[in-house]
Design a protein around this motif. Sequence first.
Motif, PDB file in Angstrom:
ATOM      1  N   THR A   1       0.827  -1.201   0.000  1.00  0.00           N
ATOM      2  CA  THR A   1       0.000   0.000   0.000  1.00  0.00           C
ATOM      3  C   THR A   1       0.860   1.248   0.000  1.00  0.00           C
ATOM      4  O   THR A   1       2.063   1.198   0.295  1.00  0.00           O
ATOM      5  CB  THR A   1      -0.940   0.041   1.224  1.00  0.00           C
ATOM      6  N   ILE A   2       0.230   2.365  -0.316  1.00  0.00           N
ATOM      7  CA  ILE A   2       0.903   3.666  -0.325  1.00  0.00           C
ATOM      8  C   ILE A   2       0.704   4.318   1.040  1.00  0.00           C
ATOM      9  O   ILE A   2      -0.382   4.229   1.621  1.00  0.00           O
ATOM     10  CB  ILE A   2       0.322   4.575  -1.427  1.00  0.00           C
ATOM     11  N   TRP A   3       1.737   4.970   1.526  1.00  0.00           N
ATOM     12  CA  TRP A   3       1.617   5.675   2.806  1.00  0.00           C
ATOM     13  C   TRP A   3       2.056   7.122   2.625  1.00  0.00           C
ATOM     14  O   TRP A   3       3.149   7.404   2.128  1.00  0.00           O
ATOM     15  CB  TRP A   3       2.488   4.994   3.872  1.00  0.00           C
ATOM     16  N   LEU A   4       1.181   8.025   3.004  1.00  0.00           N
ATOM     17  CA  LEU A   4       1.481   9.457   3.007  1.00  0.00           C
ATOM     18  C   LEU A   4       1.510   9.896   4.455  1.00  0.00           C
ATOM     19  O   LEU A   4       0.456   9.992   5.097  1.00  0.00           O
ATOM     20  CB  LEU A   4       0.425  10.239   2.219  1.00  0.00           C
ATOM     21  N   GLN A   5       2.702  10.125   4.992  1.00  0.00           N
ATOM     22  CA  GLN A   5       2.806  10.510   6.397  1.00  0.00           C
ATOM     23  C   GLN A   5       2.254  11.914   6.592  1.00  0.00           C
ATOM     24  O   GLN A   5       2.610  12.830   5.850  1.00  0.00           O
ATOM     25  CB  GLN A   5       4.257  10.465   6.863  1.00  0.00           C
ATOM     26  N   PRO A   6       1.349  12.106   7.559  1.00  0.00           N
ATOM     27  CA  PRO A   6       0.782  13.438   7.802  1.00  0.00           C
ATOM     28  C   PRO A   6       1.861  14.488   8.024  1.00  0.00           C
ATOM     29  O   PRO A   6       2.824  14.268   8.748  1.00  0.00           O
ATOM     30  CB  PRO A   6      -0.053  13.228   9.076  1.00  0.00           C
ATOM     31  N   GLY A   7       1.693  15.613   7.361  1.00  0.00           N
ATOM     32  CA  GLY A   7       2.628  16.711   7.548  1.00  0.00           C
ATOM     33  C   GLY A   7       3.878  16.637   6.691  1.00  0.00           C
ATOM     34  O   GLY A   7       4.725  17.517   6.761  1.00  0.00           O
ATOM     35  N   ARG A   8       3.993  15.578   5.866  1.00  0.00           N
ATOM     36  CA  ARG A   8       5.190  15.439   5.028  1.00  0.00           C
ATOM     37  C   ARG A   8       4.766  15.292   3.576  1.00  0.00           C
ATOM     38  O   ARG A   8       3.775  14.644   3.252  1.00  0.00           O
ATOM     39  CB  ARG A   8       6.020  14.225   5.449  1.00  0.00           C
ATOM     40  N   ASN A   9       5.524  15.879   2.683  1.00  0.00           N
ATOM     41  CA  ASN A   9       5.233  15.817   1.252  1.00  0.00           C
ATOM     42  C   ASN A   9       6.092  14.733   0.604  1.00  0.00           C
ATOM     43  O   ASN A   9       6.833  14.966  -0.338  1.00  0.00           O
ATOM     44  CB  ASN A   9       5.509  17.188   0.615  1.00  0.00           C
ATOM     45  N   LYS A  10       5.981  13.518   1.153  1.00  0.00           N
ATOM     46  CA  LYS A  10       6.828  12.425   0.685  1.00  0.00           C
ATOM     47  C   LYS A  10       6.040  11.129   0.750  1.00  0.00           C
ATOM     48  O   LYS A  10       5.264  10.902   1.679  1.00  0.00           O
ATOM     49  CB  LYS A  10       8.077  12.331   1.575  1.00  0.00           C
ATOM     50  N   LEU A  11       6.248  10.256  -0.244  1.00  0.00           N
ATOM     51  CA  LEU A  11       5.492   9.012  -0.336  1.00  0.00           C
ATOM     52  C   LEU A  11       6.337   7.804   0.048  1.00  0.00           C
ATOM     53  O   LEU A  11       7.549   7.772  -0.195  1.00  0.00           O
ATOM     54  CB  LEU A  11       4.966   8.819  -1.758  1.00  0.00           C
ATOM     55  N   TYR A  12       5.657   6.803   0.610  1.00  0.00           N
ATOM     56  CA  TYR A  12       6.288   5.544   0.993  1.00  0.00           C
ATOM     57  C   TYR A  12       5.392   4.399   0.545  1.00  0.00           C
ATOM     58  O   TYR A  12       4.192   4.578   0.309  1.00  0.00           O
ATOM     59  CB  TYR A  12       6.462   5.447   2.514  1.00  0.00           C
ATOM     60  N   LEU A  13       5.985   3.214   0.426  1.00  0.00           N
ATOM     61  CA  LEU A  13       5.217   1.998   0.229  1.00  0.00           C
ATOM     62  C   LEU A  13       5.390   1.122   1.453  1.00  0.00           C
ATOM     63  O   LEU A  13       6.474   1.076   2.039  1.00  0.00           O
ATOM     64  CB  LEU A  13       5.690   1.240  -1.020  1.00  0.00           C
ATOM     65  N   ARG A  14       4.319   0.417   1.832  1.00  0.00           N
ATOM     66  CA  ARG A  14       4.385  -0.461   2.998  1.00  0.00           C
ATOM     67  C   ARG A  14       3.882  -1.845   2.627  1.00  0.00           C
ATOM     68  O   ARG A  14       2.950  -1.994   1.839  1.00  0.00           O
ATOM     69  CB  ARG A  14       3.545   0.101   4.153  1.00  0.00           C
ATOM     70  N   GLY A  15       4.520  -2.840   3.211  1.00  0.00           N
ATOM     71  CA  GLY A  15       4.106  -4.213   2.965  1.00  0.00           C
ATOM     72  C   GLY A  15       4.982  -5.181   3.739  1.00  0.00           C
ATOM     73  O   GLY A  15       5.926  -4.772   4.434  1.00  0.00           O
ATOM     74  N   ASN A  16       4.667  -6.448   3.646  1.00  0.00           N
ATOM     75  CA  ASN A  16       5.489  -7.482   4.285  1.00  0.00           C
ATOM     76  C   ASN A  16       6.583  -7.905   3.306  1.00  0.00           C
ATOM     77  O   ASN A  16       6.346  -8.722   2.405  1.00  0.00           O
ATOM     78  CB  ASN A  16       4.626  -8.690   4.679  1.00  0.00           C
ATOM     79  N   PHE A  17       7.767  -7.296   3.488  1.00  0.00           N
ATOM     80  CA  PHE A  17       8.886  -7.547   2.593  1.00  0.00           C
ATOM     81  C   PHE A  17       9.912  -8.466   3.253  1.00  0.00           C
ATOM     82  O   PHE A  17       9.986  -8.543   4.493  1.00  0.00           O
ATOM     83  CB  PHE A  17       9.570  -6.224   2.228  1.00  0.00           C
ATOM     84  N   PRO A  18      10.746  -9.125   2.439  1.00  0.00           N
ATOM     85  CA  PRO A  18      11.837  -9.934   3.007  1.00  0.00           C
ATOM     86  C   PRO A  18      12.796  -9.038   3.782  1.00  0.00           C
ATOM     87  O   PRO A  18      12.874  -7.821   3.540  1.00  0.00           O
ATOM     88  CB  PRO A  18      12.514 -10.532   1.762  1.00  0.00           C
ATOM     89  N   PRO A  19      13.551  -9.598   4.734  1.00  0.00           N
ATOM     90  CA  PRO A  19      14.517  -8.785   5.486  1.00  0.00           C
ATOM     91  C   PRO A  19      15.626  -8.268   4.579  1.00  0.00           C
ATOM     92  O   PRO A  19      16.016  -8.931   3.613  1.00  0.00           O
ATOM     93  CB  PRO A  19      15.065  -9.764   6.536  1.00  0.00           C
ATOM     94  N   LYS A  20      16.097  -7.078   4.886  1.00  0.00           N
ATOM     95  CA  LYS A  20      17.214  -6.511   4.133  1.00  0.00           C
ATOM     96  C   LYS A  20      18.525  -7.129   4.588  1.00  0.00           C
ATOM     97  O   LYS A  20      18.611  -7.749   5.647  1.00  0.00           O
ATOM     98  CB  LYS A  20      17.265  -4.995   4.346  1.00  0.00           C
ATOM     99  N   GLN A  21      19.546  -6.909   3.790  1.00  0.00           N
ATOM    100  CA  GLN A  21      20.874  -7.402   4.135  1.00  0.00           C
ATOM    101  C   GLN A  21      21.341  -6.777   5.454  1.00  0.00           C
ATOM    102  O   GLN A  21      21.218  -5.575   5.660  1.00  0.00           O
ATOM    103  CB  GLN A  21      21.882  -7.063   3.030  1.00  0.00           C
ATOM    104  N   GLY A  22      21.847  -7.613   6.355  1.00  0.00           N
ATOM    105  CA  GLY A  22      22.323  -7.136   7.645  1.00  0.00           C
ATOM    106  C   GLY A  22      21.250  -7.094   8.715  1.00  0.00           C
ATOM    107  O   GLY A  22      21.535  -6.772   9.863  1.00  0.00           O
ATOM    108  N   SER A  23      20.001  -7.439   8.344  1.00  0.00           N
ATOM    109  CA  SER A  23      18.916  -7.424   9.324  1.00  0.00           C
ATOM    110  C   SER A  23      18.964  -8.675  10.198  1.00  0.00           C
ATOM    111  O   SER A  23      19.265  -9.768   9.709  1.00  0.00           O
ATOM    112  CB  SER A  23      17.565  -7.353   8.612  1.00  0.00           C
TER     113      SER A  23
END
Length: 368
Positions: free
Chosen positions: A24-46
């Motif tokens: 899904t798309i996430w628009l954090q209140p008060g910020r003019n920037k977009l994010y995506l959220r979901g259940n992703f695999p762990p990143k390297q070093g996690s």
Amino acid sequence: MMKTPETLVKELNQRLKDGRVGVTIWLQPGRNKLYLRGNFPPKQGSPQTLPHRQALTLDLPANETGIKVAFNRAKEMGSQLTQGKFKWETHLPTEKTHSHQTIEAWVEKFEASYFGKRKRTPKTQTTWDGDYWMVYRTLTRSHVLTLDVLTTAALSSEPDTRTRQRFCMALGALARFAGLDPAPLTELRGNYGNASTMPRELPSDDQVIEGWQNLSHAPAWVRWSFGMMAAYGIRPHELFSLDLEDFLGGSDRVRVTGDTKTGQRLVLPLQREWVTLFQLRQIALPASNGKTNQARGEKISEGFKYWSVPYPPYHLRHAWAVRAIRVGLESSVAARMMGYSLTVHNRSYQKWSSEADLERAYQRVIGG
């Protein structure tokens, strides 16, 4: 009529949900920037080994064009997740690991920067220990610093608690210092405030008196600490930083000295008879078990627990604040004596005013 970014994001997220995309798309209140959220695999070093909920920074503006691009990216990533073809390298080609520097190295740099901007005193050391180091010491400091590691640490705390807010604040500050986007940590802060301690949980005046009487076999310093906090509404660690010269001379005035959280201030009892009832002029200062305000506060908390006081020390302070409302003490005066700004004081305590409190205050003004 042009749709707002919030409305457009809501509509496109519903389409993603209906399509079972998993992102899904996430628009954090008060910020003019977009994010995506979901259940992703762990990143390297996690330290994580299984897919888990994460946020991905898109560096896209929160306008119609940016949101539509984010929608297409979400569908693309959802398809890759379904087919087992998702790779972080595809979506984060410039993921910053800062030359694989460890958390320990970044914390050391952050601490040096923190005290480079302020003098190291008992007061600032207490803030560092309580607000930052308490969180950082829970991290595996040999791990590489990544946003995924910090998010995992934040999720280890209980949601909607003061601990969760402290974790997100401290980890967000470290992320920001290291050049990582702290927004996903901000999202996890949840809801917590002084409303979590409700007036019904606070001791009434009769219960305060009973609580002190039940300490008849406790050490003098426990009884005196209990009485001073109840009568004057001071913080636990401030018991170690009181100017009692006027008080010992017969005045009710006590001063908190300048080496505490909010500096020097005058405090007075709301129940003057408690000074005598609790034998407060028979000074019994606690022995300090540390140089920081945190260690001194813990000394008082440990004493309360050992002698079975049925509530923590801060409940006496909160009860003083509610009592101030009920006796009609002007908010600015109460805030000054508690060591708060008026804004913080009103936000924390004015919501606890009952209808009866409001009516009494009204009658005091108009008479009758």
